[in-house]
Enzyme design. Sequence first.
Site, short mmCIF file in Angstrom:
data_model
loop_
_atom_site.label_atom_id
_atom_site.label_comp_id
_atom_site.label_asym_id
_atom_site.label_seq_id
_atom_site.Cartn_x
_atom_site.Cartn_y
_atom_site.Cartn_z
N ASP A 77 0.85 -1.19 0.00
CA ASP A 77 0.00 0.00 0.00
C ASP A 77 0.88 1.24 0.00
OD1 ASP A 77 -1.58 2.28 1.36
OD2 ASP A 77 -3.14 0.81 0.96
N ASN A 85 -2.42 12.75 -4.74
CA ASN A 85 -3.53 13.18 -5.60
C ASN A 85 -3.99 14.59 -5.27
OD1 ASN A 85 -3.87 10.93 -7.30
ND2 ASN A 85 -5.07 9.83 -5.75
N GLU A 120 -4.60 2.23 -4.54
CA GLU A 120 -3.14 2.30 -4.45
C GLU A 120 -2.55 1.02 -3.85
OE1 GLU A 120 -4.60 4.38 -0.61
OE2 GLU A 120 -5.32 3.90 -2.62
#
Length: 232
Positions: A77, A85, A120
Amino acid sequence: MPSDTPQTAPTCPVGENQCNIIDELINSRETIEALNEQLQTDSLTQLGNYRQFCQIIDKEMERTQRTGQPTAMILVDLDFFKKVNDNWGHEVGNLALVQTAKLLKTAIRKLDIPCRYGGEEFIVILPSTDLLTGTQVAERLRALIADTPLEFETEAGAQSIQLTASMGIDIYTHTHHETREEFVARVDSLLYEAKHGGRNQVKAGVRQDMQPTANVSADEKDALFGIFGDEE
């Protein structure tokens, strides 16, 4: 014993040298194979997708039950991906995912199967792999991600950000009687520990060969003293 007779091409059912029916069948088969590959591939990273992961892990868990060889799983992760983002936009976020996928392929072995698990998160299946070896693979991947800045261009010029990842790693053995979902949940709990333990780290399950030996009972102690005698 294999036959030495050469394989002949399919013959046209109506006796033509060039057969539209056979051509259409071949084209249809190639189209189906291409579509099936697309259904199992993540379009952004070109890794296997969740569907492919489910198919492969089920096969490897079944193989473990047959052969006794463990199957390892790494759950990856990216740390603080939402900030990437939010600060740089989804296009840069996508670049981060693509770079991670490429690094992942670089760090793992040829027999390992990498997939994008969702968002992700990535997952790696390591067939016939013990926990020590799997943990070494995970550590290599973690270090590679941390040591490879993401470089990209903006209107303000060249930019570079550091990515890190947290990982959970554990194995499925023939003594485990759990479903795919339960195996994933077990590895996910280790990933959770890595995230909440400071991130940019690998959290592994407990190696059975490193378990402490059981305490010696009183009767066993008496037997040992009887063998070696009391020492002053």
